[in-house]
Design a protein around this motif. Structure first.
Motif, mmCIF file in Angstrom:
data_model
loop_
_atom_site.group_PDB
_atom_site.id
_atom_site.type_symbol
_atom_site.label_atom_id
_atom_site.label_comp_id
_atom_site.label_asym_id
_atom_site.label_seq_id
_atom_site.Cartn_x
_atom_site.Cartn_y
_atom_site.Cartn_z
ATOM 1 N N ASN A 186 0.764 -1.242 -0.432
ATOM 2 C CA ASN A 186 0.130 0.041 -0.636
ATOM 3 C C ASN A 186 1.321 1.502 0.050
ATOM 4 O O ASN A 186 2.231 1.345 -0.091
ATOM 5 C CB ASN A 186 -0.887 0.146 1.282
ATOM 6 N N VAL A 187 0.337 2.792 0.174
ATOM 7 C CA VAL A 187 0.779 4.070 -0.212
ATOM 8 C C VAL A 187 2.190 3.999 1.458
ATOM 9 O O VAL A 187 2.959 4.766 0.988
ATOM 10 C CB VAL A 187 -0.052 4.912 -0.537
ATOM 11 N N GLU A 188 1.531 3.953 1.984
ATOM 12 C CA GLU A 188 1.932 3.777 3.537
ATOM 13 C C GLU A 188 3.490 3.253 3.508
ATOM 14 O O GLU A 188 4.283 3.555 3.592
ATOM 15 C CB GLU A 188 0.935 3.388 4.168
ATOM 16 N N GLU A 189 3.291 2.017 2.840
ATOM 17 C CA GLU A 189 4.275 1.196 3.079
ATOM 18 C C GLU A 189 5.280 1.243 1.702
ATOM 19 O O GLU A 189 6.775 1.485 2.316
ATOM 20 C CB GLU A 189 4.058 -0.640 2.479
ATOM 21 N N ILE A 190 4.869 1.867 0.726
ATOM 22 C CA ILE A 190 5.883 2.452 -0.296
ATOM 23 C C ILE A 190 6.730 3.755 0.176
ATOM 24 O O ILE A 190 7.667 3.629 -0.046
ATOM 25 C CB ILE A 190 5.426 2.356 -1.398
ATOM 26 N N GLU A 191 6.509 4.672 0.855
ATOM 27 C CA GLU A 191 6.976 6.228 1.434
ATOM 28 C C GLU A 191 7.418 5.201 2.229
ATOM 29 O O GLU A 191 8.237 6.143 2.522
ATOM 30 C CB GLU A 191 5.915 6.751 2.472
ATOM 31 N N GLU A 192 7.246 4.688 3.193
ATOM 32 C CA GLU A 192 7.825 3.652 4.332
ATOM 33 C C GLU A 192 9.929 3.602 3.472
ATOM 34 O O GLU A 192 10.801 3.985 3.727
ATOM 35 C CB GLU A 192 7.878 3.007 5.189
ATOM 36 N N ILE A 193 9.252 3.363 2.374
ATOM 37 C CA ILE A 193 10.853 2.269 1.857
ATOM 38 C C ILE A 193 11.539 3.582 0.995
ATOM 39 O O ILE A 193 12.463 3.387 1.427
ATOM 40 C CB ILE A 193 10.420 1.807 0.969
ATOM 41 N N LEU A 194 10.811 5.223 0.386
ATOM 42 C CA LEU A 194 11.256 5.975 0.220
ATOM 43 C C LEU A 194 11.846 6.427 1.355
ATOM 44 O O LEU A 194 12.525 7.089 1.050
ATOM 45 C CB LEU A 194 10.050 6.941 -0.778
ATOM 46 N N GLN A 195 11.344 7.345 2.604
ATOM 47 C CA GLN A 195 11.651 7.479 3.606
ATOM 48 C C GLN A 195 12.888 6.574 4.181
ATOM 49 O O GLN A 195 14.075 8.003 4.503
ATOM 50 C CB GLN A 195 10.941 7.652 4.994
#
Length: 359
Positions: free
Chosen positions: A165-174
């Motif tokens: 999901n979007v939150e998981e992808i953002e976690e990788i980006l961060q």
């Protein structure tokens, strides 16, 4: 001459081998929306066939506006291509990573493109024990420990149907410095508000997202794809290297109207979800099959007895039904097969024939 990789069935070969008419073959291996293209888009195409004598707008203003509204992206961050494969190839070549990361199993074209470069390709193995789900913490650690410069994956993943999901992808980006290339070929079969990363492109410059119209919009013949990024360097190079009129006027017309046709989009989404749930539920009743939860318009299964996916495939071919034997996917073996969702009658025929095979 080197043969290109085959993706799915060659219906012309099958029609000759089994003496079928091509129109009688039901191809469950191609993952294309069975409802066909938007009728509004097709009508607009018919009404404008005379424009074959006209050059397209080289800026594709109307088409890019339609895409911008459809996916909630900045107009200037959108790039057009002749299908997603072109955009994937160009971005991978631009980044030219020394260390890249793929999921295993995944779509073979990613590795084909990365193998053209002088770099190391790493594989994050999706395991059967975890139902092929991605462990976000694990993958962050792997990216940082191995100095991964480019992480390429499809969301949902083909052939497993698993998704971030979007939150998981953002976690990788961060938590990493890697560039991320996400192929959203199948994301429209899901709730895009939960799973699409395109809104994140406004915030993260190291994110590049691609989509096309082959699967959800059932229009592979018009060869229309688009990529989205806010990275200025990438945009400058893409604009500099792009061909004038790289999208045909018919792709331009159909694209504009299909992206605006919300009624069509809702119909496709609801139909695929309902039919996927039906097929998953029915096949899960068979003792000798394990069915994996999917967020795509396809379902991955594993055979649990002595039979193989090829045995099942050959058996179904007698009834002109074609599934995908997944033994060619890295990380899978001869026990795995995949099928996509077709129309209601065909889906029910496939389910009954699979039940007959195991009974």
């Amino acid at each position: 001459m080197v043969k290109k990789d085959k993706h799915g069935a060659n219906l012309f070969e099958l029609s000759k081998k089994f003496n079928f008419k091509i129109e009688d073959i039901r191809d469950f291996s191609s993952n294309i929306n069975p409802l066909g293209p938007s009728k509004i888009a097709l009508e607009k195409l018919k009404e404008n066939l005379n424009l074959v004598t006209t050059y397209p707008d080289p800026e594709y203003i109307d088409l890019k506006n339609s895409i911008s509204n459809y996916v909630n992206a900045n107009f200037d961050d959108i790039f057009l291509g002749s299908g997603t494969t072109q955009l994937l190839r160009e971005y991978i070549s631009l980044v030219s990573p020394k260390n890249s990361l793929l999921l295993s199993p995944c779509y073979s074209e990613y590795e084909n493109e990365l193998s053209k470069l002088d770099g190391t390709i790493h594989h994050y193995k999706l395991t059967e024990e975890k139902n092929f789900k991605i462990d976000v913490k694990e993958i962050i650690d792997y990216i940082n420990e191995n100095k991964i410069e480019l992480f390429v994956f499809a969301n949902p993943n083909n052939p497993t149907g698993t998704i971030l999901n979007v939150e998981e992808i953002e976690e990788i980006l961060q938590n990493t410095n890697t560039k991320i290339l996400i192929d959203e070929t199948y994301v429209e079969f899901t709730n895009t508000l939960v799973y699409s990363s395109i809104p994140l492109t406004k915030k993260y410059k190291n994110l590049f997202v691609t989509r096309g119209v082959s699967k959800f919009f059932a229009s592979p013949g018009i060869r229309l794809g688009y990529g989205i990024t806010s990275d200025e360097k990438t945009k400058e190079i893409f604009y500099k290297n792009s061909m004038l009129w790289n999208i045909t006027i018919f792709s331009d017309i159909m694209g504009r109207y299909m992206f605006d046709d919300t009624s069509y989009q809702n119909t496709v989404y609801n139909f695929i979800r309902e039919e996927r749930d039906y097929a998953t539920s029915e096949l899960s009743k068979i003792d000798n099959i394990k069915v994996y939860r999917s967020e795509g318009n396809f379902v991955l299964c594993k055979i649990l007895n002595e039979k193989t996916a090829n045995d099942l495939r050959e058996n179904l071919l007698k009834d002109a039904l074609v599934i995908r034997d997944c033994s060619s996917f890295l990380g899978l073996n001869e026990k795995y097969f995949r099928f996509c969702i077709l129309d209601k009658e065909d889906n029910r025929k496939l389910v009954e024939k699979i039940k007959d095979f195991f009974n």
